[in-house]
Design an enzyme around this catalytic site. Sequence first.
Site, mmCIF file in Angstrom:
data_model
loop_
_atom_site.group_PDB
_atom_site.id
_atom_site.type_symbol
_atom_site.label_atom_id
_atom_site.label_comp_id
_atom_site.label_asym_id
_atom_site.label_seq_id
_atom_site.Cartn_x
_atom_site.Cartn_y
_atom_site.Cartn_z
ATOM 1 N N VAL A 73 -1.361 7.643 5.261
ATOM 2 C CA VAL A 73 -2.072 8.587 6.095
ATOM 3 C C VAL A 73 -1.720 8.825 7.262
ATOM 4 O O VAL A 73 -1.830 9.936 7.837
ATOM 5 C CB VAL A 73 -3.557 8.090 6.065
ATOM 6 C CG1 VAL A 73 -4.248 6.877 6.538
ATOM 7 C CG2 VAL A 73 -4.675 9.296 6.388
ATOM 8 N N GLY A 92 -14.395 4.779 -6.058
ATOM 9 C CA GLY A 92 -13.950 3.434 -5.864
ATOM 10 C C GLY A 92 -13.273 3.353 -4.539
ATOM 11 O O GLY A 92 -12.752 1.949 -4.247
ATOM 12 N N ILE A 95 -9.282 15.157 4.741
ATOM 13 C CA ILE A 95 -9.902 13.992 4.843
ATOM 14 C C ILE A 95 -10.857 14.015 3.459
ATOM 15 O O ILE A 95 -11.607 14.750 3.356
ATOM 16 C CB ILE A 95 -11.048 13.991 6.012
ATOM 17 C CG1 ILE A 95 -10.016 13.662 7.217
ATOM 18 C CG2 ILE A 95 -11.768 12.674 5.928
ATOM 19 C CD1 ILE A 95 -10.722 13.672 8.741
ATOM 20 N N ASP A 135 15.618 -1.836 -6.506
ATOM 21 C CA ASP A 135 16.006 -0.996 -7.476
ATOM 22 C C ASP A 135 16.175 0.639 -7.014
ATOM 23 O O ASP A 135 16.329 1.211 -7.910
ATOM 24 C CB ASP A 135 15.222 -1.115 -8.887
ATOM 25 C CG ASP A 135 13.785 -0.579 -8.543
ATOM 26 O OD1 ASP A 135 13.515 -0.328 -7.406
ATOM 27 O OD2 ASP A 135 12.873 -0.600 -9.579
ATOM 28 N N TYR A 148 -3.666 -3.012 -8.644
ATOM 29 C CA TYR A 148 -2.640 -3.411 -7.697
ATOM 30 C C TYR A 148 -3.276 -4.645 -6.907
ATOM 31 O O TYR A 148 -2.380 -5.713 -6.839
ATOM 32 C CB TYR A 148 -2.484 -2.315 -6.624
ATOM 33 C CG TYR A 148 -1.914 -2.609 -5.464
ATOM 34 C CD1 TYR A 148 -0.246 -2.742 -5.426
ATOM 35 C CD2 TYR A 148 -2.630 -2.742 -3.994
ATOM 36 C CE1 TYR A 148 0.348 -2.921 -4.167
ATOM 37 C CE2 TYR A 148 -1.682 -2.934 -2.927
ATOM 38 C CZ TYR A 148 -0.386 -3.042 -3.009
ATOM 39 O OH TYR A 148 0.173 -3.429 -1.649
ATOM 40 N N SER A 170 13.848 2.587 -6.694
ATOM 41 C CA SER A 170 12.902 3.343 -7.120
ATOM 42 C C SER A 170 12.183 4.322 -6.026
ATOM 43 O O SER A 170 11.595 5.422 -6.320
ATOM 44 C CB SER A 170 11.873 2.692 -7.986
ATOM 45 O OG SER A 170 11.454 1.687 -7.279
ATOM 46 N N LEU A 210 9.221 -8.343 -0.917
ATOM 47 C CA LEU A 210 8.335 -7.240 -0.524
ATOM 48 C C LEU A 210 8.452 -6.038 -1.815
ATOM 49 O O LEU A 210 7.905 -5.049 -1.751
ATOM 50 C CB LEU A 210 9.022 -6.491 0.911
ATOM 51 C CG LEU A 210 8.422 -7.394 2.083
ATOM 52 C CD1 LEU A 210 9.543 -8.460 2.491
ATOM 53 C CD2 LEU A 210 8.520 -6.411 3.213
HETATM 54 N N1 LIG Z 1 2.632 -0.529 3.553
HETATM 55 C C1 LIG Z 1 1.407 -0.918 3.615
HETATM 56 O O1 LIG Z 1 0.385 -0.715 4.325
HETATM 57 C C2 LIG Z 1 1.386 -2.118 2.790
HETATM 58 C C3 LIG Z 1 0.109 -2.921 2.720
HETATM 59 C C4 LIG Z 1 -0.384 -4.423 2.005
HETATM 60 C C5 LIG Z 1 0.781 -4.819 1.327
HETATM 61 N N2 LIG Z 1 1.952 -3.871 1.379
HETATM 62 C C6 LIG Z 1 3.084 -4.570 0.463
HETATM 63 O O2 LIG Z 1 4.495 -4.580 1.320
HETATM 64 C C7 LIG Z 1 5.535 -4.441 0.743
HETATM 65 C C8 LIG Z 1 6.344 -3.489 1.180
HETATM 66 O O3 LIG Z 1 5.672 -2.208 1.111
HETATM 67 P P1 LIG Z 1 6.232 -0.966 1.734
HETATM 68 O O4 LIG Z 1 5.131 -0.008 2.457
HETATM 69 O O5 LIG Z 1 7.514 -1.018 2.615
HETATM 70 O O6 LIG Z 1 6.654 -0.107 0.238
HETATM 71 P P2 LIG Z 1 8.219 0.684 -0.068
HETATM 72 O O7 LIG Z 1 7.708 1.235 -1.470
HETATM 73 O O8 LIG Z 1 8.703 1.372 1.180
HETATM 74 O O9 LIG Z 1 8.983 -0.805 -0.571
HETATM 75 C C9 LIG Z 1 9.026 -1.281 -1.625
HETATM 76 C C10 LIG Z 1 10.421 -1.149 -2.181
HETATM 77 O O10 LIG Z 1 10.571 -1.994 -3.275
HETATM 78 C C11 LIG Z 1 11.307 -1.230 -4.175
HETATM 79 N N3 LIG Z 1 11.168 -1.672 -5.484
HETATM 80 C C12 LIG Z 1 10.046 -1.053 -6.184
HETATM 81 N N4 LIG Z 1 9.996 -1.682 -7.268
HETATM 82 C C13 LIG Z 1 10.962 -2.512 -7.334
HETATM 83 C C14 LIG Z 1 11.483 -3.442 -8.837
HETATM 84 N N5 LIG Z 1 10.840 -3.510 -10.006
HETATM 85 N N6 LIG Z 1 12.667 -3.941 -8.253
HETATM 86 C C15 LIG Z 1 13.276 -4.054 -7.221
HETATM 87 N N7 LIG Z 1 12.843 -3.239 -6.268
HETATM 88 C C16 LIG Z 1 11.795 -2.466 -6.329
HETATM 89 C C17 LIG Z 1 11.303 -0.106 -3.684
HETATM 90 O O11 LIG Z 1 12.625 0.596 -4.080
HETATM 91 C C18 LIG Z 1 11.093 0.134 -2.317
HETATM 92 O O12 LIG Z 1 12.303 0.111 -1.434
HETATM 93 C C19 LIG Z 1 4.891 -4.184 -0.904
HETATM 94 O O13 LIG Z 1 5.011 -5.709 -1.671
HETATM 95 C C20 LIG Z 1 3.570 -3.806 -0.467
HETATM 96 O O14 LIG Z 1 2.811 -4.141 -1.681
HETATM 97 C C21 LIG Z 1 2.243 -2.929 2.119
#
Ligand SMILES: NC(=O)c1ccc[n+]([C@@H]2O[C@H](COP(=O)([O-])OP(=O)(O)OC[C@H]3O[C@@H](n4cnc5c(N)ncnc54)[C@H](O)[C@@H]3O)[C@@H](O)[C@H]2O)c1
Length: 320
Positions: free
Chosen positions: A192, A275, A208, A40, A149, A42, A81
């Site tokens: 970070v 937390g 930090i 989307d 989350y 976002s 994702l």
């Molecule tokens: N980055 C991390 O350290 C980490 C750790 C654990 C899990 N994750 C998981 O990995 C996945 C990717 O994370 P990331 O770091 O690349 O994040 P990111 O925000 O870069 O990617 C998420 C993507 O999802 C899209 N999105 C958000 N809400 C949406 C919706 N309602 N409909 C359609 N698209 C939507 C966003 O536009 C974005 O492009 C996520 O599910 C996140 O929870 C990430």
Amino acid sequence: MSAPRLPGMRTLVTGGAGFIGSHLVDALLQRGDTVHVIDDLSSGRRSRLPQDPTVWEIDITDAASVTAMIAEAQPQVIYHLAAQIDVRASVADPARDAAVNVGGTINLLQAARPVEAKIVFASTGGALYGMEAPIPSDEQVQPAPEAPYGTAKYCAEQYLGLFNRLYGTRHTALRLGNVYGPRQDPGGEAGVVAIFAGCAHRGQQPTIFGDGAQTRDYVYVGDVVNAFLAAGDTRPGGVWNIGTGQETSVLELVKHISQAADRNLEPVFAPARPGELQRSALEAAAAQRDLGWIPATPIEEGIARVYAWVHNGQPDRAAL
Ligand SMILES: NC(=O)c1ccc[n+]([C@@H]2O[C@H](COP(=O)([O-])OP(=O)(O)OC[C@H]3O[C@@H](n4cnc5c(N)ncnc54)[C@H](O)[C@@H]3O)[C@@H](O)[C@H]2O)c1
């Protein structure tokens, strides 16, 4: 355990314009898949993607659009994702977080049924195991999230498992550690590294929160992409931790970034965030055994790549 790969599979990456998703899209295209993306936009950006994939600008909470898209594209594997990834936003608005992270996942599970697509879901290891978890935590540790989350991610995992029992599907969840690498926005779970690398580049002092002794399991995005590829190609479903098993403290992170930048970072200290977990690391022996996956990138090397990316102006199409 891996199924023989057919050349040119049809794959869908939700969240494909995001940090991890866009690297995964590149890897799938490189191996010859036909790739579709749902995002989307976002927080994602089209500029992270090449021309090749078809981008569907859809919100995953919109069940009708998700169903129609999947019926048309007929993906064989869906890498899911797309998510609301901001832990603090989940505390402020748990209903919105659950709508995207639980409701959106259910929409995909339902839409995947008629086309018999396998889902590989991006869950979290870093935000799932609680304060009392043994370190490193394996998949048998009872989840005890500290924020909505993590609760929503765990709930979505439960739906994957339920669908596997009800319908004999092979959906899979990967519990990711704190993923870092080029293209990462400085929000989210592991922002970070990008934030501190930016501070080092600009000659600013990083802040930090707390004493800097808190640890996380930082896993390089290229290794995470390989875990998704392996999980998509593996027949059985399951839940696997994807991390290094190593704890790295915030102070050690500062040291690694100082080395990469060749300048001494002098942090300033602010009160600890309430937390916040003190320690986190993921035991990933099961992923090695079942998926043949290993975290190949040492943290010094991964951080050097992030610093080089920051130094080059943070291009959206930066390679791994
Ligand atoms: N980055 C991390 O350290 C980490 C750790 C654990 C899990 N994750 C998981 O990995 C996945 C990717 O994370 P990331 O770091 O690349 O994040 P990111 O925000 O870069 O990617 C998420 C993507 O999802 C899209 N999105 C958000 N809400 C949406 C919706 N309602 N409909 C359609 N698209 C939507 C966003 O536009 C974005 O492009 C996520 O599910 C996140 O929870 C990430």
